[in-house]
Design a protein around this motif. Structure first.
Motif, PDB file in Angstrom:
ATOM      1  N   TYR A  49       0.908  -1.175  -0.053  1.00  0.00           N
ATOM      2  CA  TYR A  49       0.123  -0.133   0.077  1.00  0.00           C
ATOM      3  C   TYR A  49       0.901   1.474  -0.097  1.00  0.00           C
ATOM      4  O   TYR A  49       0.666   2.068  -0.703  1.00  0.00           O
ATOM      5  CB  TYR A  49      -1.038  -0.079   1.286  1.00  0.00           C
ATOM      6  CG  TYR A  49      -1.987   1.183   1.379  1.00  0.00           C
ATOM      7  CD1 TYR A  49      -3.150   0.911   0.740  1.00  0.00           C
ATOM      8  CD2 TYR A  49      -1.987   2.228   1.959  1.00  0.00           C
ATOM      9  CE1 TYR A  49      -4.399   1.704   0.706  1.00  0.00           C
ATOM     10  CE2 TYR A  49      -2.892   3.180   1.693  1.00  0.00           C
ATOM     11  CZ  TYR A  49      -4.043   3.109   1.267  1.00  0.00           C
ATOM     12  OH  TYR A  49      -4.882   3.694   1.273  1.00  0.00           O
ATOM     13  N   ARG A 186     -15.364  -7.542  -0.954  1.00  0.00           N
ATOM     14  CA  ARG A 186     -15.298  -8.329  -2.404  1.00  0.00           C
ATOM     15  C   ARG A 186     -15.738  -9.734  -1.902  1.00  0.00           C
ATOM     16  O   ARG A 186     -15.131 -10.678  -1.649  1.00  0.00           O
ATOM     17  CB  ARG A 186     -13.941  -8.146  -3.064  1.00  0.00           C
ATOM     18  CG  ARG A 186     -13.365  -6.650  -3.439  1.00  0.00           C
ATOM     19  CD  ARG A 186     -12.028  -6.710  -4.152  1.00  0.00           C
ATOM     20  NE  ARG A 186     -11.098  -6.790  -2.913  1.00  0.00           N
ATOM     21  CZ  ARG A 186      -9.610  -6.836  -3.341  1.00  0.00           C
ATOM     22  NH1 ARG A 186      -9.422  -6.780  -4.626  1.00  0.00           N
ATOM     23  NH2 ARG A 186      -8.848  -6.862  -2.175  1.00  0.00           N
ATOM     24  N   ALA A 226      -6.414  -4.161   9.441  1.00  0.00           N
ATOM     25  CA  ALA A 226      -5.525  -3.428   8.088  1.00  0.00           C
ATOM     26  C   ALA A 226      -6.245  -2.218   7.696  1.00  0.00           C
ATOM     27  O   ALA A 226      -5.853  -1.489   6.731  1.00  0.00           O
ATOM     28  CB  ALA A 226      -5.420  -4.302   6.930  1.00  0.00           C
ATOM     29  N   ILE A 318      -3.811  -0.432  -6.076  1.00  0.00           N
ATOM     30  CA  ILE A 318      -3.708  -0.940  -4.700  1.00  0.00           C
ATOM     31  C   ILE A 318      -4.384   0.191  -3.767  1.00  0.00           C
ATOM     32  O   ILE A 318      -5.038  -0.034  -2.810  1.00  0.00           O
ATOM     33  CB  ILE A 318      -2.228  -1.216  -4.462  1.00  0.00           C
ATOM     34  CG1 ILE A 318      -2.453  -2.276  -2.938  1.00  0.00           C
ATOM     35  CG2 ILE A 318      -1.551   0.070  -4.061  1.00  0.00           C
ATOM     36  CD1 ILE A 318      -0.996  -2.834  -2.731  1.00  0.00           C
TER      37      ILE A 318
HETATM   38  N1  LIG Z   1       2.139  -0.883  10.330  1.00  0.00           N
HETATM   39  C1  LIG Z   1       2.924  -1.350   9.227  1.00  0.00           C
HETATM   40  O1  LIG Z   1       4.094  -1.570   9.573  1.00  0.00           O
HETATM   41  C2  LIG Z   1       2.087  -1.521   7.971  1.00  0.00           C
HETATM   42  C3  LIG Z   1       2.901  -2.419   7.183  1.00  0.00           C
HETATM   43  C4  LIG Z   1       2.250  -2.674   5.922  1.00  0.00           C
HETATM   44  C5  LIG Z   1       0.868  -2.178   5.630  1.00  0.00           C
HETATM   45  N2  LIG Z   1       0.477  -1.504   6.536  1.00  0.00           N
HETATM   46  C6  LIG Z   1      -1.125  -0.861   6.202  1.00  0.00           C
HETATM   47  O2  LIG Z   1      -1.764  -1.866   5.977  1.00  0.00           O
HETATM   48  C7  LIG Z   1      -2.749  -1.480   4.979  1.00  0.00           C
HETATM   49  C8  LIG Z   1      -2.871  -2.589   4.185  1.00  0.00           C
HETATM   50  O3  LIG Z   1      -1.919  -2.650   3.358  1.00  0.00           O
HETATM   51  P1  LIG Z   1      -1.739  -3.733   2.099  1.00  0.00           P
HETATM   52  O4  LIG Z   1      -0.458  -3.463   1.281  1.00  0.00           O
HETATM   53  O5  LIG Z   1      -2.219  -5.026   2.531  1.00  0.00           O
HETATM   54  O6  LIG Z   1      -2.879  -3.026   1.168  1.00  0.00           O
HETATM   55  P2  LIG Z   1      -4.005  -3.573   0.238  1.00  0.00           P
HETATM   56  O7  LIG Z   1      -3.527  -4.621  -0.339  1.00  0.00           O
HETATM   57  O8  LIG Z   1      -4.513  -2.596  -0.605  1.00  0.00           O
HETATM   58  O9  LIG Z   1      -5.048  -4.048   1.285  1.00  0.00           O
HETATM   59  C9  LIG Z   1      -6.090  -3.315   1.832  1.00  0.00           C
HETATM   60  C10 LIG Z   1      -7.305  -3.888   1.913  1.00  0.00           C
HETATM   61  O10 LIG Z   1      -8.227  -3.236   2.607  1.00  0.00           O
HETATM   62  C11 LIG Z   1      -9.587  -3.104   1.968  1.00  0.00           C
HETATM   63  N3  LIG Z   1      -9.959  -1.806   1.964  1.00  0.00           N
HETATM   64  C12 LIG Z   1      -9.545  -0.938   0.997  1.00  0.00           C
HETATM   65  N4  LIG Z   1     -10.360   0.039   1.092  1.00  0.00           N
HETATM   66  C13 LIG Z   1     -11.207   0.158   2.087  1.00  0.00           C
HETATM   67  C14 LIG Z   1     -12.132   1.065   2.618  1.00  0.00           C
HETATM   68  N5  LIG Z   1     -12.222   2.235   2.023  1.00  0.00           N
HETATM   69  N6  LIG Z   1     -12.840   0.388   3.446  1.00  0.00           N
HETATM   70  C15 LIG Z   1     -12.594  -0.687   4.154  1.00  0.00           C
HETATM   71  N7  LIG Z   1     -11.558  -1.561   3.502  1.00  0.00           N
HETATM   72  C16 LIG Z   1     -10.938  -1.213   2.540  1.00  0.00           C
HETATM   73  C17 LIG Z   1      -9.318  -4.070   0.969  1.00  0.00           C
HETATM   74  O11 LIG Z   1      -9.706  -5.463   1.285  1.00  0.00           O
HETATM   75  P3  LIG Z   1     -11.171  -6.212   0.813  1.00  0.00           P
HETATM   76  O12 LIG Z   1     -11.624  -5.708  -0.411  1.00  0.00           O
HETATM   77  O13 LIG Z   1     -10.846  -7.421   1.290  1.00  0.00           O
HETATM   78  O14 LIG Z   1     -12.099  -5.378   1.725  1.00  0.00           O
HETATM   79  C18 LIG Z   1      -8.122  -3.842   0.502  1.00  0.00           C
HETATM   80  O15 LIG Z   1      -7.635  -4.957  -0.311  1.00  0.00           O
HETATM   81  C19 LIG Z   1      -2.416  -0.186   4.548  1.00  0.00           C
HETATM   82  O16 LIG Z   1      -3.112   0.917   5.385  1.00  0.00           O
HETATM   83  C20 LIG Z   1      -1.024  -0.069   4.824  1.00  0.00           C
HETATM   84  O17 LIG Z   1      -0.406   1.236   5.027  1.00  0.00           O
HETATM   85  C21 LIG Z   1       0.814  -0.910   7.710  1.00  0.00           C
END
Ligand SMILES: NC(=O)c1ccc[n+]([C@@H]2O[C@H](COP(=O)([O-])OP(=O)(O)OC[C@H]3O[C@@H](n4cnc5c(N)ncnc54)[C@H](OP(=O)(O)O)[C@@H]3O)[C@@H](O)[C@H]2O)c1
Length: 331
Positions: A49, A186, A226, A318
């Motif tokens: 992300y 989804r 997440a 993404i």
């Molecule tokens: N804390 C850390 O160290 C760390 C490390 C890595 C990532 N992160 C964070 O974790 C999150 C996920 O990262 P990722 O790489 O897995 O991204 P990703 O592949 O885009 O996954 C995020 C998922 O969240 C859901 N989503 C998206 N928009 C949404 C909305 N408006 N409302 C509710 N659900 C929504 C979707 O899943 P569904 O379609 O299945 O609902 C999407 O596939 C990001 O915010 C990223 O910044 C943090």
């Protein structure tokens, strides 16, 4: 020597007030690599992300251009002035602001501090390490934090389950023997998430509605979140007594509107998860546990291959929540 890199360059189009960022694959000289004591022949990187944010210039995460993004990579040491690493060693890098303030993994070569590397764990290939990548490491850090604080009897909820952090979390929790409720927007991903180990699929709309009361019925034995925003507010009202939420993402928003009632009356813990500056011993423990737990065929089912040229387009996808599982970039 030269190598291929996806170079981000800042320019101001004629008549525009603000600069914009362009991305193009270029052949560049090794003399342009940043400082560092270990040079790595990068084999794989991924799309997280945050990579989407860097490539789309959202959030001003990058201040100095030209820049090479890619917050994680795996590969083979090509040159080392660090006694801990020898030429030919297989290594992983995630975090440490690489891909943001230091050139990252969207290039055939990277030069970094040896302090930022971890050895590739036994039992994982460099491709598998990046199928897991930053997203998967974060899932394991989140799972370990839940386990360290104690789980309830209910299923462990994973929000954003179709994405990178979510998919790996569903799989690792299931492999560790926990029942997993996967929340996704989804419905078509139900079969995929069930194959990864989900025992229940939840429509994310159910969790993003305001709870309306400080406490609802006790439902979840733990949660890897997440998504953040209204979803996290809702989830806090449904946690079982003395359980925890690992908050690791903001895909649904960064504001948190809640009351302290779940913390005071149910002893709920809200645990912050950071993979970027996480200490090396905690990272190594997480990577070793991942390597012990992962099912190699199921891990492979989460991966979609991409090339450097495709990344600018995938960045938009993404950020729009349209990418399934993990995107792996072969260098
Ligand atoms: N804390 C850390 O160290 C760390 C490390 C890595 C990532 N992160 C964070 O974790 C999150 C996920 O990262 P990722 O790489 O897995 O991204 P990703 O592949 O885009 O996954 C995020 C998922 O969240 C859901 N989503 C998206 N928009 C949404 C909305 N408006 N409302 C509710 N659900 C929504 C979707 O899943 P569904 O379609 O299945 O609902 C999407 O596939 C990001 O915010 C990223 O910044 C943090």
């Amino acid at each position: 020597m030269t190598f291929r890199a996806l170079l981000l360059e800042e320019f101001t189009p004629e008549g525009a007030e603000r600069p914009t960022v362009s991305a193009s694959v270029q052949e560049i000289g090794e003399d342009r690599l940043p400082e560092g004591d270990v040079t790595v022949d990068v084999e794989y990187s991924t799309l997280n992300y945050k990579d989407g944010m860097v490539l789309s210039n959202v959030g001003r995460l990058v201040r100095n251009f030209p820049h090479v993004g890619g917050i994680d990579f795996s590969g083979t040491v090509a040159n080392s002035n660090d006694d801990r690493y020898n030429v030919g060693d297989r290594v992983i890098l995630t975090g440490w602001h690489v891909g943001e303030s230091h050139w990252g993994g969207y290039a055939e070569r990277a030069r970094v501090s040896g302090d930022w590397l971890v050895p590739l764990p036994q039992g994982l290939t460099t491709r598998e390490a990046m199928t897991i990548g930053t997203a998967g490491l974060t899932s394991m850090l989140a799972m370990q934090a839940l386990e360290d604080h104690g789980l309830g009897s209910g299923p462990i909820l994973v929000t954003g389950a179709g994405g990178g952090v979510g998919s790996v979390a569903v799989h690792l929790l299931s492999r560790a023997g926990h029942p997993v409720a996967a929340s996704t927007g989804r419905r078509e991903l139900g079969e995929y998430l069930t194959a990864l180990g989900a025992t229940e699929i939840i429509d994310r709309a159910e969790l993003s509605e305001p709870a309306g009361r400080p406490l609802l019925g006790e439902r979840w034995g733990g949660c890897i979140d997440a998504v953040g925003g209204p979803t996290l507010s809702h989830v806090l009202t449904e946690m079982q007594y003395r359980t925890s939420v690992s908050a690791c993402g903001l895909a649904g928003g960064n504001a948190l509107d809640t009351t302290v009632i779940p913390f005071l009356l149910r002893g709920v813990n809200l645990l912050g998860i950071d993979s970027v500056l996480c200490p090396t011993d905690t990272r190594s423990r997480a990577w070793n546990r991942i390597s012990e737990l992962v099912d190699h065929d199921l891990l492979s089912s989460m991966a979609t291959d991409a090339t450097l040229d495709e990344l600018p387009r995938l960045a938009g996808e993404i950020l729009a929540g349209q990418v399934k599982g993990r995107t792996v970039v072969k260098l």
